[in-house]
Write a protein that holds these residues in place. Structure first.
Motif: not given
Ligand SMILES: Cc1cc2nc3c(=O)[nH]c(=O)nc-3n(C[C@H](O)[C@H](O)[C@H](O)COP(=O)(O)OP(=O)(O)OC[C@H]3O[C@@H](n4cnc5c(N)ncnc54)[C@H](O)[C@@H]3O)c2cc1C
Length: 404
Positions: A77-80, A374-391
């Motif tokens: 989670s973001p708290n983690d 496999i991890t991170g942005e190479v996968l089919d998942a994207d978030g809105i702006c605001g810290g969601y992609n690094l999370q």
């Protein structure tokens, strides 16, 4: 057990630390194409690194397998994330729900990762681009120009093809394709939009408060308020980034895409008409342009008058009610046709990538290739702006590292 990680970015470094903390006896190697780790992290949040966000909504993430995305995010989670960074000695501060390192320097995050990797004894290979991934009898071979390296298990953490100058090389898609993994079309997201015959061009380099709404094949979609950046090619700013993934996809699908701009989102249409009526028929002001200068940046006011066919030099009290109606429409609902995005070169992230159908969401391990994660942005998942992609990068890296 020997683990090889392709990519010393956000998810790769997190995976290495998580793997080594759980299994100190493992030999963990990171291969990074650049001379330094975390080049993209250094550029995040305008150099301040908005590394997570405490406000969560499932509608903030996109991808074909949204349920899998959400279950992966639940595992870290973001708290983690805040705890993880605090443990590394990186204090945070919150702007609203957006978390940044207290130093306001993204480099703090990269430095903390690097120190921890060294402390844990992770073997770092910088300037070491992996050129191929091969399955062997015992595990996997990572090929670099200099040497072949053999591992029991590997993690692909090589990021997306967004922003090649900041290490968006897109090699992970090629590895995935060669291995026969399913890939969802990769398109730019969180990106500026190009406007047809840009009517705002003369107001380029100005910023104003506005609302932007996407319109795809006549259907109104997402809508965001904030600071609109007007450019010579079109529009930018976080509010534009937030709707850009849908526009980018629509254009790729050959649909018609446009946006509606509201230059006074804090007022209703009736309120704006009342204000226009009040100030246009105000005898103290000398011209239409001068009235508009009380509402907008002068350049934006001029554009709005021009679009409404009103001469800016005209005496404001002589303007007709009909002209005011047209002006009102342009202020509250200016429609701009979007012809393109600024592409991968300018995009912050990509949508699409290696399908999450290929991955066990409990471990990030490939179903087809045991021992490959496999991890991170190479996968089919994207978030809105605001810290969601690094999370997403932290969560997937942590999950893979703990399970590898
Ligand atoms: C300008 C900008 C600002 C951003 N701001 C934010 C923000 O404030 N908040 C947020 O949440 N997200 C932000 N993002 C998005 C975020 O940076 C990414 O989503 C995140 O870094 C992805 O992590 P990753 O590990 O998948 O990839 P990356 O962090 O990109 O790491 C991948 C690494 O793999 C390396 N690599 C690639 N191919 C190879 C190879 N063949 N061999 C060896 N190494 C290889 C790359 O050099 C890179 O270092 C921003 C992105 C950009 C471009």
């Amino acid at each position: 057990m020997k683990i090889g990680i392709i990519g010393g970015g956000a998810s790769g470094m997190m995976a290495a630390i998580s793997a080594k903390r759980k299994n100190p006896q493992y030999e963990v190697h990171i291969f990074e194409r650049n001379e330094i780790l975390g080049r993209k992290i250094n550029a995040t949040g305008n150099g301040r690194c908005n590394f997570t966000n405490l406000c969560f909504d499932k509608n903030f993430y996109f991808g074909e397998e949204r349920d899998r995305i959400l279950s992966i995010l639940e595992a870290f989670s973001p708290n983690d994330t805040l705890d993880f960074f605090n443990d590394l000695g990186v204090l945070y501060h919150l702007k609203d729900t957006y978390a940044y390192p207290r130093s306001e320097q993204a480099a703090t995050v990269v430095d903390a990762f690097t120190q921890e990797l060294n402390h844990l004894g992770v073997v770092l290979h910088c300037n070491a681009a992996v050129t191929a991934v091969d399955r062997t009898k015992q595990g996997y071979c990572l090929r670099t120009e200099q040497q072949n390296f053999f591992f029991d298990k590997i993690i692909i953490a090589s990021g997306s093809k967004a922003n090649p100058k900041l290490s968006g090389y897109g090699d992970g898609y090629l590895f995935g394709k060669k291995l026969g993994l399913q890939i969802v079309p990769v398109l730019p997201a969180l990106v500026q939009l190009v406007v047809a015959n840009n009517p705002l061009k003369t107001a380029a380099k100005t910023r104003c408060y506005a609302r932007v709404t996407s319109v795809i094949d006549q259907q109104e979609g997402d809508s965001h308020k904030g600071e609109l950046q007007i450019t010579d090619y079109g529009i930018s700013g976080i509010l534009v980034f937030q709707i850009s993934r849908h526009i980018s996809k629509a254009l790729w699908e050959k649909k018609r895409a446009s946006v509606l701009l509201d230059f006074m989102p804090e007022y209703t249409k009736e309120e704006v008409l009342r204000l226009l009526t009040k100030y246009f028929y105000h005898s103290r002001t000398t011209s239409c342009e001068n009235v508009m200068a009380g509402f907008f940046h002068r350049k934006v006011g001029k554009v709005l008058l021009k679009q409404s066919g009103i001469d800016g030099n005209k005496k404001n009290t002589t303007i007709s009610k009909k002209d005011l109606e047209v002006l009102l429409k342009n202020i509250k609902e200016m429609k701009l046709t979007i012809t393109d995005t600024k592409g991968f070169d300018s995009a912050q992230i990509c949508q699409g990538g290696i399908s999450l159908k290929e991955i066990n969401p409990q471990t990030m391990e490939s179903y087809q290739y045991p021992g490959l994660y496999i991890t991170g942005e190479v996968l089919d998942a994207d978030g809105i702006c605001g810290g969601y992609n690094l999370q997403w990068a932290w969560a997937t890296g942590n999950l893979a590292g703990r399970n590898v």
